[in-house]
Design an enzyme around this catalytic site. Structure first.
Site, PDB file in Angstrom:
ATOM      1  N   SER A 123       0.795  -1.229   0.000  1.00  0.00           N
ATOM      2  CA  SER A 123       0.000   0.000   0.000  1.00  0.00           C
ATOM      3  C   SER A 123       0.826   1.277   0.000  1.00  0.00           C
ATOM      4  O   SER A 123       0.541   2.214   0.745  1.00  0.00           O
ATOM      5  CB  SER A 123      -0.986   0.017   1.175  1.00  0.00           C
ATOM      6  OG  SER A 123      -1.842  -1.062   1.051  1.00  0.00           O
ATOM      7  N   ASP A 169      -6.595  -0.022   3.487  1.00  0.00           N
ATOM      8  CA  ASP A 169      -5.218   0.463   3.377  1.00  0.00           C
ATOM      9  C   ASP A 169      -5.081   1.882   3.923  1.00  0.00           C
ATOM     10  O   ASP A 169      -4.162   2.196   4.679  1.00  0.00           O
ATOM     11  CB  ASP A 169      -4.762   0.444   1.911  1.00  0.00           C
ATOM     12  CG  ASP A 169      -4.944  -0.921   1.270  1.00  0.00           C
ATOM     13  OD1 ASP A 169      -5.219  -1.888   2.001  1.00  0.00           O
ATOM     14  OD2 ASP A 169      -4.808  -1.011   0.041  1.00  0.00           O
ATOM     15  N   TYR A 219      -9.288  -6.749 -10.026  1.00  0.00           N
ATOM     16  CA  TYR A 219      -9.788  -6.320  -8.710  1.00  0.00           C
ATOM     17  C   TYR A 219     -11.216  -5.773  -8.855  1.00  0.00           C
ATOM     18  O   TYR A 219     -12.129  -6.175  -8.135  1.00  0.00           O
ATOM     19  CB  TYR A 219      -8.850  -5.254  -8.136  1.00  0.00           C
ATOM     20  CG  TYR A 219      -9.220  -4.781  -6.752  1.00  0.00           C
ATOM     21  CD1 TYR A 219      -8.665  -5.371  -5.628  1.00  0.00           C
ATOM     22  CD2 TYR A 219     -10.137  -3.750  -6.573  1.00  0.00           C
ATOM     23  CE1 TYR A 219      -9.004  -4.944  -4.357  1.00  0.00           C
ATOM     24  CE2 TYR A 219     -10.483  -3.314  -5.310  1.00  0.00           C
ATOM     25  CZ  TYR A 219      -9.916  -3.911  -4.198  1.00  0.00           C
ATOM     26  OH  TYR A 219     -10.270  -3.480  -2.948  1.00  0.00           O
TER      27      TYR A 219
HETATM   28  C1  GLA Z   1      -6.157  -3.821  -1.924  1.00  0.00           C
HETATM   29  C2  GLA Z   1      -7.226  -2.776  -1.665  1.00  0.00           C
HETATM   30  C3  GLA Z   1      -7.866  -2.990  -0.298  1.00  0.00           C
HETATM   31  C4  GLA Z   1      -8.327  -4.415  -0.108  1.00  0.00           C
HETATM   32  C5  GLA Z   1      -7.225  -5.398  -0.498  1.00  0.00           C
HETATM   33  C6  GLA Z   1      -7.699  -6.822  -0.488  1.00  0.00           C
HETATM   34  O1  GLA Z   1      -5.082  -3.644  -1.036  1.00  0.00           O
HETATM   35  O2  GLA Z   1      -6.708  -1.487  -1.746  1.00  0.00           O
HETATM   36  O3  GLA Z   1      -8.946  -2.079  -0.129  1.00  0.00           O
HETATM   37  O4  GLA Z   1      -9.508  -4.678  -0.809  1.00  0.00           O
HETATM   38  O5  GLA Z   1      -6.693  -5.125  -1.780  1.00  0.00           O
HETATM   39  O6  GLA Z   1      -8.022  -7.214   0.793  1.00  0.00           O
END
Ligand code: GLA
Length: 383
Positions: A123, A169, A219
């Protein structure tokens, strides 16, 4: 790039007066793809950061230098996102969200850099958003709370970056606390801090070095499939507003109504939510074996039901299973590459690295990177 490097770069480019903000990346012990389904997650901020040196410049322009990339941009609030390099859409998105809420923002000069590897699922983008959100909040006296700032970062991703992410995140980066995991309920953002004093255990990340180009569209596609599940389930169970409200039993009853792929996605989310709760119970008892077992199960679900793993992640998890002292391992974050998170006895770390490195090299002809992380405080202002 260190904090000192960022300070020096700002000074040589813009002068001696500036504010310094620091925002961390995050790990997530368990609870993947549950946040945008309004379920539970168990993340924490880590000791890897974005550093941001920033100062109002008495103009309406935002000048930003990405120190690690050696790139600059300059824009005002009328920017069009397609004219900006990908990295600049994160701060620009934060600016846009705040402007859309009616806040008038001062122009600024800024330099940022850090040590969160990008594309590793740690992140770095949420950290960048948090650093700018905190800085703009301070410089413009907006008096927004950390939770509001986390929401701004999430909205920036949705509208300017194009990823319909959940809140995990940004929340972890803004609200983390040293030595504590955050059990966050993504429906109402109520949260409790869970002590995670390592007790002879280490959290070790292994970076596959892989980032699949389609990760972002996949995603959004997963999120769409969950929404489709909710649409169908609401017809049978009128109280259902998100997958958070859906149990495994309800899925069994509604099995025939759902497309098989959508059913698999929904099953994973229902199971993963349960796993977060059970992990918290295990952690309360200091039961690392149980915690680890739930991590293995989470990986199996992510691999076979949610289908967001990849060969490199699977090899790392399979290898971890064979090493003594490893309690649990799983892929972490959105998936399709990035890191695994491994919970292991500290005395086994060297052996773990050796075995993992060899296996990975045999298969993929390169070595993975390892990060031993500690759980840190959320974003800070460090003048
Ligand atoms: C990414 C997204 C989060 C979450 C994860 C999976 O990091 O930014 O919001 O959905 O994937 O858990």
């Amino acid at each position: 790039m260190t904090e000192t490097n960022v300070r020096q770069l700002f000074q040589s480019k813009f002068g001696r007066e500036f504010h310094l903000f620091r925002a961390p990346g995050r790990i997530n012990l368990i609870g993947e793809h549950t946040d945008y389904n309004l379920g539970y997650v168990l993340p924490a901020a880590i000791n890897k950061y974005i550093y941001l040196a920033i100062q109002p410049n008495e103009t309406a322009k935002f000048h930003i230098q990405a120190a690690d990339l050696k790139e600059d941009v300059s824009f005002d609030t009328s920017f069009h996102k397609d004219t900006l390099p990908a990295w600049a859409r994160y701060p620009a998105g934060v600016i846009r969200e705040l402007s859309n809420q009616g806040y008038h923002l001062k122009g600024f000069n800024a330099v940022f850099g850090g040590d969160i590897p990008t594309g590793a699922g740690l992140s770095s983008s949420a950290a960048l958003e948090s650093a700018f959100a905190l800085a703009l909040n301070y410089m413009n006296n907006l008096e927004l709370t950390r939770i509001e700032l986390a929401r701004i970062g999430q909205q920036a991703e949705h509208h300017t970056v194009g990823v319909r992410c959940g809140i995990m995140d940004q929340f972890a980066s803004a609200c983390g606390k040293a030595n504590q995991l955050i059990r966050l309920d993504c429906r109402d953002l109520s949260h409790t801090y869970f002590p995670f004093e390592n007790m002879n255990h280490t959290l070790l990340l292994v970076n596959t070095g892989v980032r699949h180009a389609l990760a972002e569209s996949a995603y959004n596609e997963r999120r769409g499939q969950c929404e489709e599940g909710v649409r169908v389930l609401t017809e049978r169970f009128p109280g259902v507003e998100s997958l958070r409200d859906v149990s495994r039993e309800m899925l069994r009853i509604a099995k025939k109504d759902l497309d098989p792929l959508v059913l698999k996605r929904c099953e994973f989310v229902a199971e993963e939510n349960e796993r977060v709760i059970r992990t918290c119970e295990a952690l309360e008892k200091g039961d690392m074996d149980k915690t680890g077992e739930l991590m293995w199960d989470s990986h199996q679900g992510l691999r076979h039901k949610y289908e967001v793993s990849c060969r490199e992640l699977d090899l790392l998890v399979e290898t971890a299973k064979t090493i003594s002292g490893v309690k649990g391992a799983r892929m972490m974050g959105g998936g399709f590459g990035g890191c695994t998170i491994n919970l292991l006895e500290t005395r086994c770390v060297d052996l773990f690295k050796k075995v993992t490195s060899e296996k990975f090299h045999n298969q993929f002809q390169r070595h993975p990177e390892f990060y031993e992380v500690t759980i840190a405080d959320g974003a800070t202002h460090n003048d």
